[in-house]
Write an enzyme that holds these catalytic residues in place. Structure first.
Site, PDB file in Angstrom:
ATOM      1  CG  PHE A  61      -1.883   0.729   1.440  1.00 34.16           C
ATOM      2  CD1 PHE A  61      -3.014   0.896   0.300  1.00 34.16           C
ATOM      3  CD2 PHE A  61      -1.574   1.947   1.468  1.00 34.16           C
ATOM      4  CE1 PHE A  61      -4.233   1.678   0.068  1.00 34.16           C
ATOM      5  CE2 PHE A  61      -3.110   2.766   1.718  1.00 34.16           C
ATOM      6  CZ  PHE A  61      -4.186   2.800   1.218  1.00 34.16           C
ATOM      7  CG  ASP A 102      -0.023  -1.822   7.849  1.00 35.64           C
ATOM      8  OD1 ASP A 102      -1.190  -2.520   7.896  1.00 35.64           O
ATOM      9  OD2 ASP A 102       0.003  -1.170   6.662  1.00 35.64           O
ATOM     10  CE1 TYR A 111      -9.216   3.154   6.745  1.00 36.71           C
ATOM     11  CE2 TYR A 111      -8.677   4.381   8.015  1.00 36.71           C
ATOM     12  CZ  TYR A 111      -8.688   3.721   7.389  1.00 36.71           C
ATOM     13  OH  TYR A 111      -7.936   4.018   6.057  1.00 36.71           O
ATOM     14  CE  LYS A 112      -8.007   0.049   5.497  1.00 40.09           C
ATOM     15  NZ  LYS A 112      -7.000  -0.054   5.198  1.00 40.09           N
ATOM     16  NE  ARG A 133      -9.993  -2.225  -2.792  1.00 40.45           N
ATOM     17  CZ  ARG A 133      -9.212  -1.792  -1.423  1.00 40.45           C
ATOM     18  NH1 ARG A 133      -8.580  -2.431  -1.177  1.00 40.45           N
ATOM     19  NH2 ARG A 133     -10.156  -0.847  -1.789  1.00 40.45           N
TER      20      ARG A 133
HETATM   21  C1  LIG Z   1      -5.973   1.000   4.703  1.00 41.21           C
HETATM   22  C2  LIG Z   1      -4.752   1.555   4.951  1.00 41.21           C
HETATM   23  C3  LIG Z   1      -3.969   1.387   5.533  1.00 41.21           C
HETATM   24  C4  LIG Z   1      -4.450   3.365   5.596  1.00 41.21           C
HETATM   25  O1  LIG Z   1      -4.049   4.012   6.316  1.00 41.21           O
HETATM   26  P1  LIG Z   1      -4.411   5.345   7.209  1.00 41.21           P
HETATM   27  O2  LIG Z   1      -3.296   6.015   8.085  1.00 41.21           O
HETATM   28  O3  LIG Z   1      -5.530   5.156   7.653  1.00 41.21           O
HETATM   29  O4  LIG Z   1      -4.634   5.825   6.153  1.00 41.21           O
HETATM   30  C5  LIG Z   1      -2.668   1.809   5.681  1.00 41.21           C
HETATM   31  N1  LIG Z   1      -1.741   0.944   5.369  1.00 41.21           N
HETATM   32  C6  LIG Z   1      -1.746  -0.413   4.746  1.00 41.21           C
HETATM   33  C7  LIG Z   1      -1.680  -1.605   3.949  1.00 41.21           C
HETATM   34  C8  LIG Z   1      -3.768   0.013   4.333  1.00 41.21           C
HETATM   35  O5  LIG Z   1      -4.415  -1.339   4.197  1.00 41.21           O
END
Ligand SMILES: *Cc1c(COP(=O)(O)O)cnc(C)c1O
Length: 412
Positions: free
Chosen positions: A126, A197, A222-223, A371
């Site tokens: 990501f 992560d 939030y996921k 997705r």
């Molecule tokens: C969703 C996600 C994030 C989100 O980061 P934020 O700081 O909450 O915007 C970070 N890393 C991964 C791998 C994600 O899937």
């Protein structure tokens, strides 16, 4: 034998998790396949947040930092999330965003390996994870470099120059899941640390940070934890590293004695030094509701349902949408699959917009991915049928070609 809606309805009737659906408020006519990006709203969240606003804040005012347990919320919710990811009490802290927590954990990792300069990650990690690593390397100005490789190249990329292996357990793009224990062993064999992560893992797939020997981790609220938009994230530091951990952000609430107001920083003991500033109480209260629900669902049942739903969805697309060029990007091997199905198609963006207009909500990831996230807490099997029928309709009638589905919006 081909699948029918009746086959899927039968699965719903025997689903041991079916009753969790009622704990969530989902709009009529929507099939929600984006809980991997923003989880659905637990019904109990509104009342809980209202109580915190009206009673704890409104009436308790500043007294609530002590009387309503506000100060302890980051650690309390952290311990609960710890139970979902195999982390002992006192090793998870909640607060800040995943991006900021990555910065903190990466800083801790690099300080623990001062004579090494390489951060290993995946090219298709990501982007925020990679951007944060780039930014920290630039700030340190000590010659740290990011070594980005394909997943299959990882074992060979980890050598004795590597300080930390920073990986996302389940890839946001493909839904492919790493073997956390094996890669952590590989990192340790080279003398490196492993930072995971868990953004697409926590609450969705089995995670055992302790058994895997992970050193550090971050994850998202939030996921799959259904904490609400922008919910605070979490971080994990293995107990053995906590007293040696030096954080790149040293705020007053991570101080050994915050209310002594000393002029100079002294770290608190244990995970408490991971705190930076004043906790977001309203967001933490909302997140706790989502986490409490996840804790009631046995992970083996969640995983079994998630794997069944991702497999069924892929099978249904094969059965009902054979004539269009959808290419399955997610692993077919369940051991390597997270809780989402990614399909590649050259017109993915417009197709997803047309699907959303029909109430089937997934998302698009550049350049060509549709997705679909399966959240086993609240997704019914029969909804998979409805989603694939909508996809078929969008393709058959050329609905996706309408001009209004072509223009890219800010959030895809
Ligand atoms: C969703 C996600 C994030 C989100 O980061 P934020 O700081 O909450 O915007 C970070 N890393 C991964 C791998 C994600 O899937």
């Amino acid at each position: 034998m081909s699948l029918t809606r009746a086959t899927l309805e039968a699965l719903d009737r025997t689903d041991p998790l079916a009753h969790f659906r009622d704990l969530f408020a989902l709009p009529e006519g929507v099939v929600y396949l984006d809980g991997n990006s923003l989880g659905a709203r637990p019904r109990a969240t509104a009342a809980r947040v209202a109580a915190v606003v009206e009673r704890e804040w409104g009436e308790g005012l500043i007294r609530s930092w002590n009387d309503a347990g506000w100060m302890n919320l980051p650690a309390r919710v952290g311990d609960k999330i710890g139970r979902l990811v195999g982390a002992p009490a006192g090793s998870v802290m909640v607060g800040d965003s995943t991006s900021v927590n990555l910065f903190k954990m990466l800083g801790v990792a690099l300080a623990l390996r001062p004579d090494r300069r390489v951060i290993v990650s995946e090219r298709r990690n990501f982007p925020t994870d990679l951007y944060v690593a780039e930014g920290l390397a630039a700030l340190l100005a000590q010659g740290h470099t990011l070594r980005l490789v394909e997943p299959e190249e990882l074992p060979h990329a980890i050598d004795d120059r590597v300080a930390v292996v920073m990986l996302t357990h389940v890839n946001y793009h493909t839904g492919a899941m790493h073997d956390m224990a094996a890669l952590t062993r590989r990192a340790h064999a080279a003398g490196a640390l492993a930072l995971w992560d868990l953004a697409h893992s926590a609450g969705a797939v089995p995670v055992d940070l302790t058994a895997a020997g992970a050193d550090l981790a971050v994850g998202c609220g939030y996921k799959y934890l259904n904490g609400g938009p922008g919910a605070p994230a979490f971080l994990y530091v293995a107990p053995a590293l906590q007293e040696r951990a030096r954080y790149p952000i040293t705020g007053w609430l991570g101080h050994a004695a915050p209310f002594a107001f000393e002029p100079s920083y002294r770290p608190a003991g244990g995970i408490a030094r991971a705190l930076v500033g004043t906790p977001p109480v309203l967001s933490l209260a909302a997140l706790e509701v989502g986490v409490d629900i996840a804790l009631q669902a046995p992970m083996d049942q969640l995983r079994a349902k998630s794997l069944r739903q991702t497999a069924l969805f892929a099978e249904l697309v094969g059965q009902e949408c054979r004539e269009w060029e959808f290419h399955l990007v997610s692993p077919t091997d369940p051991a390597h699959r997270g809780s989402q199905v990614s399909l590649a198609h050259p017109r993915a963006y417009a197709i997803m917009q047309a699907l959303i207009a029909r109430g089937v909500i997934g998302d698009f990831r550049a350049p060509n991915i549709l997705r679909f996230g399966m959240t086993p807490l609240y997704l019914r099997h029969a909804e998979l049928w409805d989603a694939v029928q909508a996809l078929r309709a969008v393709m058959q009638d050329g609905e996706w070609e309408r001009p209004e589905y072509q223009a890219r919006r800010a959030v895809t």
